[in-house]
Scaffold this active site. Sequence first.
Site, PDB file in Angstrom:
ATOM      1  N   ALA A  76       0.844  -1.304   0.084  1.00  0.00           N
ATOM      2  CA  ALA A  76       0.027  -0.041   0.071  1.00  0.00           C
ATOM      3  C   ALA A  76       0.904   1.202   0.098  1.00  0.00           C
ATOM      4  CB  ALA A  76      -0.772   0.089   1.316  1.00  0.00           C
ATOM      5  N   GLY A  77       2.300   1.054   0.027  1.00  0.00           N
ATOM      6  CA  GLY A  77       3.225   2.106   0.183  1.00  0.00           C
ATOM      7  C   GLY A  77       3.244   2.889  -1.348  1.00  0.00           C
ATOM      8  N   GLN A  78       4.163   3.984  -1.063  1.00  0.00           N
ATOM      9  CA  GLN A  78       4.302   4.697  -2.485  1.00  0.00           C
ATOM     10  C   GLN A  78       5.323   3.973  -3.502  1.00  0.00           C
ATOM     11  OE1 GLN A  78       6.227   8.476  -2.172  1.00  0.00           O
ATOM     12  NE2 GLN A  78       7.809   7.946  -0.509  1.00  0.00           N
ATOM     13  N   HIS A  96      24.008  -0.294   1.014  1.00  0.00           N
ATOM     14  CA  HIS A  96      23.073   0.778   0.441  1.00  0.00           C
ATOM     15  C   HIS A  96      22.922   2.040   1.474  1.00  0.00           C
ATOM     16  CE1 HIS A  96      19.702   2.827  -1.455  1.00  0.00           C
ATOM     17  NE2 HIS A  96      19.069   2.576  -0.483  1.00  0.00           N
ATOM     18  N   ARG A 150      19.983   4.234  14.950  1.00  0.00           N
ATOM     19  CA  ARG A 150      20.181   3.227  14.075  1.00  0.00           C
ATOM     20  C   ARG A 150      20.084   1.763  14.613  1.00  0.00           C
ATOM     21  NH1 ARG A 150      21.412   3.285   8.833  1.00  0.00           N
ATOM     22  NH2 ARG A 150      22.176   1.285   7.823  1.00  0.00           N
ATOM     23  N   ASP A 162      21.296   3.091  -6.858  1.00  0.00           N
ATOM     24  CA  ASP A 162      22.488   3.896  -6.731  1.00  0.00           C
ATOM     25  C   ASP A 162      23.191   3.601  -7.910  1.00  0.00           C
ATOM     26  OD1 ASP A 162      21.943   4.283  -3.762  1.00  0.00           O
ATOM     27  OD2 ASP A 162      22.259   1.935  -3.513  1.00  0.00           O
TER      28      ASP A 162
END
Length: 339
Positions: free
Chosen positions: A11-13, A193, A96, A165
Amino acid sequence: MQSTLLVTGAAGQIAYSLLFSIAKGDVFGKDQPIILVLLDIPPMMTVLDGVVMELQDCALPLLKEVIPTDKEEVAFKDLDVAILVGSMPRRDGMERKDLLKANVAIFKSQGAALDKYAKKTRLWERAVNIQVLVVGNPANTNCLIAAKSAPSIPKENFSCLTRLDHNRARSQVAMRCGVPASHVKNVIIWGNHSSTQYPDVHHCKVNMSGSELACFDAVKDDKWLTGEFISTVQQRGAAVIKARKLSSAMSAAKAICDHMRDIWSGTAEGEFISMGVYSTGNSYGVAEDLIYSFPVEIKNKTWKIVDGLTINKFSQEKMDATAAELIEERDTAVSYLAV
């Protein structure tokens, strides 16, 4: 024969930019029927229903079925391809290590689901055919955790996305030289990444006016190639967020398509691309048991690291630095596996 493909975080962009390209045949071919399985968390199911309606309204001939779900036992059953886009994003104030801990839980669970529900061969009880691409960040370490949690699936079947990248580096060189991006080949993304990744153009070739030149000869600006170019690629994701207040979606979706298309169809002769793949400790001094981005060639849905490239001191130092970050991430993440 139809293929069953899972996209998480559906459902994400990123998925919103990705699903149409997959469903209309841009990735797996114009003659490959697709069943799309779309996984997201329960609060996103209403949004996901809207995505399903849009896919239905596209009236795509290759799209045979769409299965939205918030249940792993439904999502991970008998897959040919799993694209793991969904992950816990880093929030304000989150360290993090906290991000790693949250994602270890997600990718441990998803790896275990892949292991439990994947198609197995009768002879070895191994799921040798499924391809798993991890996109959700921190992608390299998430990929490693998923692979460790799915012992019946060969680690060679797991990869993480560094193609975005790679595409960014290729585009920067192309713009500098005033040529299409298709005229630039064999850039390399080494390592993680993250902002420690090393975009390397020492083996890159640029087609200018019909002649293939080494990148340094084509650009004619060594200072830019060893300075601003590298930092621009490393920081491009942050620059996109600053500009549009959202993370990369269209370009990430395009990179996912490129990555999976090359796995499915192979790389062009004489060209290699960048993928985060499992290190056995036998290439370029990179430690074993890491998902590290290497230059790879692909044939018959099997990747092979391009070995034997000359590495100068400048490059080796940057390759070692990003490997050190990955070792630290791995060790932190693995410490959470038993929790």
